[in-house]
Enzyme design. Structure first.
Site, PDB file in Angstrom:
ATOM      1  N   ASN A   1      -0.680   7.374   0.809  1.00  0.00           N
ATOM      2  CA  ASN A   1      -1.944   8.064   1.074  1.00  0.00           C
ATOM      3  C   ASN A   1      -3.044   7.136   1.580  1.00  0.00           C
ATOM      4  O   ASN A   1      -3.955   7.584   2.277  1.00  0.00           O
ATOM      5  CB  ASN A   1      -2.388   8.848  -0.162  1.00  0.00           C
ATOM      6  CG  ASN A   1      -1.478  10.025  -0.388  1.00  0.00           C
ATOM      7  OD1 ASN A   1      -1.513  10.997   0.356  1.00  0.00           O
ATOM      8  ND2 ASN A   1      -0.591   9.922  -1.376  1.00  0.00           N
TER       9      ASN A   1
ATOM     10  N   GLU B   1       0.819  -1.214   0.000  1.00  0.00           N
ATOM     11  CA  GLU B   1       0.000   0.000   0.000  1.00  0.00           C
ATOM     12  C   GLU B   1       0.851   1.262   0.000  1.00  0.00           C
ATOM     13  O   GLU B   1       1.898   1.307   0.635  1.00  0.00           O
ATOM     14  CB  GLU B   1      -0.939   0.022   1.203  1.00  0.00           C
ATOM     15  CG  GLU B   1      -1.956  -1.109   1.220  1.00  0.00           C
ATOM     16  CD  GLU B   1      -2.990  -1.020   0.100  1.00  0.00           C
ATOM     17  OE1 GLU B   1      -3.009  -0.002  -0.616  1.00  0.00           O
ATOM     18  OE2 GLU B   1      -3.768  -1.987  -0.054  1.00  0.00           O
ATOM     19  N   GLY B   2       0.358   2.283  -0.668  1.00  0.00           N
ATOM     20  CA  GLY B   2       1.079   3.551  -0.766  1.00  0.00           C
ATOM     21  C   GLY B   2       0.824   4.467   0.424  1.00  0.00           C
ATOM     22  O   GLY B   2       0.012   4.167   1.309  1.00  0.00           O
TER      23      GLY B   2
ATOM     24  N   THR C   1      -5.958   7.768  -4.010  1.00  0.00           N
ATOM     25  CA  THR C   1      -5.983   8.323  -2.652  1.00  0.00           C
ATOM     26  C   THR C   1      -5.100   9.576  -2.565  1.00  0.00           C
ATOM     27  O   THR C   1      -5.323  10.431  -1.713  1.00  0.00           O
ATOM     28  CB  THR C   1      -5.532   7.286  -1.597  1.00  0.00           C
ATOM     29  OG1 THR C   1      -4.241   6.793  -1.940  1.00  0.00           O
ATOM     30  CG2 THR C   1      -6.509   6.132  -1.510  1.00  0.00           C
ATOM     31  N   PHE C   2      -4.115   9.695  -3.450  1.00  0.00           N
ATOM     32  CA  PHE C   2      -3.295  10.910  -3.524  1.00  0.00           C
ATOM     33  C   PHE C   2      -4.203  12.105  -3.843  1.00  0.00           C
ATOM     34  O   PHE C   2      -4.119  13.166  -3.230  1.00  0.00           O
ATOM     35  CB  PHE C   2      -2.234  10.712  -4.610  1.00  0.00           C
ATOM     36  CG  PHE C   2      -1.184  11.790  -4.728  1.00  0.00           C
ATOM     37  CD1 PHE C   2       0.100  11.583  -4.258  1.00  0.00           C
ATOM     38  CD2 PHE C   2      -1.469  12.998  -5.356  1.00  0.00           C
ATOM     39  CE1 PHE C   2       1.078  12.559  -4.398  1.00  0.00           C
ATOM     40  CE2 PHE C   2      -0.505  13.981  -5.502  1.00  0.00           C
ATOM     41  CZ  PHE C   2       0.780  13.755  -5.018  1.00  0.00           C
TER      42      PHE C   2
ATOM     43  N   HIS D   1      -3.624  16.593 -10.723  1.00  0.00           N
ATOM     44  CA  HIS D   1      -2.885  15.391 -10.310  1.00  0.00           C
ATOM     45  C   HIS D   1      -2.982  14.390 -11.446  1.00  0.00           C
ATOM     46  O   HIS D   1      -4.031  13.800 -11.689  1.00  0.00           O
ATOM     47  CB  HIS D   1      -3.443  14.790  -9.007  1.00  0.00           C
ATOM     48  CG  HIS D   1      -2.749  13.501  -8.655  1.00  0.00           C
ATOM     49  ND1 HIS D   1      -3.406  12.396  -8.170  1.00  0.00           N
ATOM     50  CD2 HIS D   1      -1.427  13.158  -8.749  1.00  0.00           C
ATOM     51  CE1 HIS D   1      -2.528  11.418  -7.982  1.00  0.00           C
ATOM     52  NE2 HIS D   1      -1.333  11.841  -8.324  1.00  0.00           N
TER      53      HIS D   1
ATOM     54  N   ARG E   1      -1.944  11.102 -12.386  1.00  0.00           N
ATOM     55  CA  ARG E   1      -1.438   9.817 -11.888  1.00  0.00           C
ATOM     56  C   ARG E   1      -1.150   8.923 -13.073  1.00  0.00           C
ATOM     57  O   ARG E   1      -2.032   8.713 -13.928  1.00  0.00           O
ATOM     58  CB  ARG E   1      -2.490   9.219 -10.961  1.00  0.00           C
ATOM     59  CG  ARG E   1      -2.108   7.921 -10.280  1.00  0.00           C
ATOM     60  CD  ARG E   1      -1.176   8.144  -9.091  1.00  0.00           C
ATOM     61  NE  ARG E   1      -1.183   6.959  -8.234  1.00  0.00           N
ATOM     62  CZ  ARG E   1      -0.494   5.851  -8.478  1.00  0.00           C
ATOM     63  NH1 ARG E   1       0.300   5.786  -9.538  1.00  0.00           N
ATOM     64  NH2 ARG E   1      -0.591   4.817  -7.666  1.00  0.00           N
TER      65      ARG E   1
HETATM   66  N1  LIG Z   1       5.743  13.170  -6.380  1.00  0.00           N
HETATM   67  C1  LIG Z   1       4.598  12.569  -6.734  1.00  0.00           C
HETATM   68  N2  LIG Z   1       4.415  11.283  -6.382  1.00  0.00           N
HETATM   69  C2  LIG Z   1       3.249  10.703  -6.709  1.00  0.00           C
HETATM   70  C3  LIG Z   1       2.244  11.388  -7.447  1.00  0.00           C
HETATM   71  N3  LIG Z   1       1.222  10.531  -7.635  1.00  0.00           N
HETATM   72  C4  LIG Z   1       1.562   9.369  -7.033  1.00  0.00           C
HETATM   73  N4  LIG Z   1       2.790   9.454  -6.485  1.00  0.00           N
HETATM   74  C5  LIG Z   1       3.541   8.433  -5.736  1.00  0.00           C
HETATM   75  O1  LIG Z   1       2.864   7.198  -5.839  1.00  0.00           O
HETATM   76  C6  LIG Z   1       2.257   6.856  -4.609  1.00  0.00           C
HETATM   77  C7  LIG Z   1       0.857   6.360  -4.894  1.00  0.00           C
HETATM   78  O2  LIG Z   1       0.351   5.626  -3.830  1.00  0.00           O
HETATM   79  P1  LIG Z   1      -0.838   6.170  -2.906  1.00  0.00           P
HETATM   80  O3  LIG Z   1      -0.277   7.224  -2.028  1.00  0.00           O
HETATM   81  O4  LIG Z   1      -1.433   4.966  -2.269  1.00  0.00           O
HETATM   82  O5  LIG Z   1      -1.903   6.832  -3.876  1.00  0.00           O
HETATM   83  P2  LIG Z   1      -2.797   6.097  -5.003  1.00  0.00           P
HETATM   84  O6  LIG Z   1      -2.130   4.816  -5.375  1.00  0.00           O
HETATM   85  O7  LIG Z   1      -2.832   7.094  -6.117  1.00  0.00           O
HETATM   86  O8  LIG Z   1      -4.142   5.848  -4.391  1.00  0.00           O
HETATM   87  C8  LIG Z   1       2.279   8.110  -3.750  1.00  0.00           C
HETATM   88  O9  LIG Z   1       2.300   7.859  -2.388  1.00  0.00           O
HETATM   89  C9  LIG Z   1       3.541   8.795  -4.251  1.00  0.00           C
HETATM   90  O10 LIG Z   1       4.679   8.220  -3.652  1.00  0.00           O
HETATM   91  C10 LIG Z   1       2.495  12.757  -7.822  1.00  0.00           C
HETATM   92  O11 LIG Z   1       1.664  13.426  -8.430  1.00  0.00           O
HETATM   93  N5  LIG Z   1       3.673  13.293  -7.433  1.00  0.00           N
HETATM   94 MG   LIG Z   2      -2.218   3.123  -3.629  1.00  0.00          MG
END
Ligand SMILES: Nc1nc2c(ncn2[C@@H]2O[C@H](COP(=O)(O)OP(=O)(O)O)[C@@H](O)[C@H]2O)c(=O)[nH]1
Ligand SMILES: [Mg+2]
Ligand SMILES: *[C@@H]1O[C@H](CO)[C@@H](O)[C@H](O)[C@H]1NC(C)=O
Ligand SMILES: *[C@@H]1O[C@H](CO)[C@@H](O)[C@H](O)[C@H]1NC(C)=O
Ligand SMILES: *[C@@H]1O[C@H](CO)[C@@H](O)[C@H](O)[C@H]1NC(C)=O
Ligand SMILES: *[C@@H]1O[C@H](CO)[C@@H](O)[C@H](O)[C@H]1NC(C)=O
Length: 404
Positions: free
Chosen positions: A55, A52-53, A364-365, A262, A264
């Site tokens: 956010n 899991e990331g 979630t970001f 954003h 993604r």
């Molecule tokens: N610097 C940056 N990192 C990002 C961005 N989008 C995603 N990431 C990275 O990818 C991860 C995605 O995992 P999460 O936080 O779980 O968000 P989700 O997967 O989009 O729901 C983030 O925590 C960041 O480390 C962005 O716009 N900028």
């Molecule tokens: Mg995630």
């Protein structure tokens, strides 16, 4: 810039003042009294599925923090503390991959603000008091094979035999576990107390796969009080504010001269093409939305995890249409200090102050940026906007509105 900083910062003080009236601070004073009494306190550790990331982890934190907040509001479990699990080896943090050091929550958050809502301790605060941490019971959570047994989803849990702990205790050699108990669990996190009562004298307990128990107060005032206490580390806030001030000459909370996006990519671009647009589709949509809703704005800030070649492509196509494109690029020192996680937060902060935000579906970001904007008081129509797939159905984002 100062003004913005003060306004953002005051949010946490405001929460703690509110708590004072609701009697929470009294409880937390007693708790902090008991925190000096290391013998008496009970520590709840947890961790999250390694895949899991960041956010989603913030959301899991809220489930646990609200659990303790609610208990203590009702005068119960006053000697319990939640131990914040360090961030280590997150799969999306590519530039920090060689560097496995577990990062404490204070790297990213203002932990003193978290403490105004719930009794939490950063792991290193525990280390200062106890040289070696021996966890009495580790509850290894897993889901049920069939969550809808007999056609209904009900909250339940069950002890099972044979499971293997798949975590690494953040790589710490000086944390050990006495006993592992395997638990199948589904439903609201409130049921966790039933599980924990199996070992009433255990002083240190841990729940793995903390993402399995669900929110008890989803979207309630308590949810938002908790969310408001999650202020970022002040240094990250300052870097974001300097960027906004320098590039957009904006010194207020709500800026009116840039749009934020954003974008993604990575795993989303690969496996969710039904939800996210192509590069060309992104350019078309941004141009259309801005021409329709925001005629005077030409500045676009882009937060993204895209590869450099994709970013270059997007930027040059938007330039051709007359837009100025902004991205945040950390200095070497900023990256060394705050890692990929801090850089992502700086991008989130910059997005949250924009006149208009366009996010990515079910990221979630994106959700965390939308919450931040709700707390700041933006109109919902400037916040709950998304990029659509190039073709096919595009579900409108649900409006996740603040409760004050
Ligand atoms: N610097 C940056 N990192 C990002 C961005 N989008 C995603 N990431 C990275 O990818 C991860 C995605 O995992 P999460 O936080 O779980 O968000 P989700 O997967 O989009 O729901 C983030 O925590 C960041 O480390 C962005 O716009 N900028
Ligand atoms: Mg995630
Ligand atoms: C704090 O702890 C001390 C010693 O354990 C005790 O005498 C005192 O009454 C406690 N204070 C509060 C506010 O609970
Ligand atoms: C436990 O180990 C970690 C990392 O090796 C270290 O930072 C921490 O201080 C240690 N705790 C104690 C009290 O030795
Ligand atoms: C756009 O700019 C014009 C001229 O600068 C101004 O009169 C108008 O109010 C602006 N519109 C919006 C929506 O900000
Ligand atoms: C958002 O809605 C308000 C009215 O509720 C309206 O005045 C404003 O122009 C809208 N903004 C955008 C960007 O659509």
């Amino acid at each position: 810039m100062r003004l913005l900083y003060i306004l953002v910062f005051i949010r946490c003080i405001a929460v703690s003042q509110q708590q004072e009236n609701s009697g929470f601070c009294e409880a937390s004073r007693e708790c902090s009294n008991q925190s000096n009494n290391v013998m008496n306190r009970r520590l709840l550790f947890y961790d999250v599925n390694p895949l899991e990331g960041f956010n989603l982890r913030r959301d899991v934190y809220m489930r646990f923090a609200i659990l303790l907040h609610e208990a203590q509001k009702h005068g119960k479990r006053k000697n319990w503390f939640l131990v914040l699990p360090p961030f280590q080896n997150l799969i999306h943090w590519r530039s920090s991959i060689a560097d496995n050091d577990p990062l404490p929550w204070s790297t990213f958050f203002d932990v003193s603000c978290l403490k105004t809502f719930a009794p939490v301790l950063d792991l290193h605060e525990v280390f200062i008091q106890e040289p070696k941490i021996d966890i009495d019971v580790l509850y290894m959570f897993q889901g049920f094979d069939d969550p809808f047994e007999n056609g209904i989803f009900e909250d339940k849990w069950q002890i099972v035999n044979n499971c293997k702990y798949d975590g690494n205790l953040w790589g710490f050699k000086n944390i050990t576990v006495k006993e592992v108990v395997c638990v199948k669990f589904q439903g609201l996190i409130g049921k966790l107390w039933e599980v924990l009562s199996l070992h009433p004298s255990a002083k240190k307990v841990m729940v793995t796969h903390g993402e399995i128990p669900l929110h008890s107060n989803y979207g309630s005032k308590t949810y938002w009080d908790c969310r408001k206490s999650m202020n970022f580390n002040k240094e990250l806030v300052e870097i974001a504010q300097k960027y906004i001030s320098k590039n957009f000459d904006c010194e207020t909370v709500k800026c009116n001269n840039y749009v934020s996006v954003h974008w993604r990519r990575q795993d989303f671009a690969q496996s969710r093409s039904r939800d996210v647009p192509s590069l060309e589709g992104t350019v078309k949509q941004l141009d259309k939305i801005i021409k329709k809703e925001l005629k005077n704005i030409t500045n676009i800030f882009i937060a993204t995890d895209a590869f450099t070649y994709e970013i270059d492509g997007l930027e040059s196509k938007l330039n051709v249409l007359g837009y100025e494109v902004y991205l945040y690029t950390p200095t070497e020192l900023e990256l060394a200090n705050f890692k990929d996680g801090g850089v992502a937060i700086i991008e989130q902060i910059i997005c949250s102050h924009a006149a208009y935000f366009i996010g990515t579906h079910e990221s979630t970001f994106t959700f965390r940026i939308q919450e931040e904007r709700e707390i700041m008081g933006f109109e919902t129509n400037t916040t709950f906007n998304r990029l659509c797939p190039d073709s096919g159905f595009c579900e409108k984002p649900s409006k996740w509105t603040v409760v004050n």
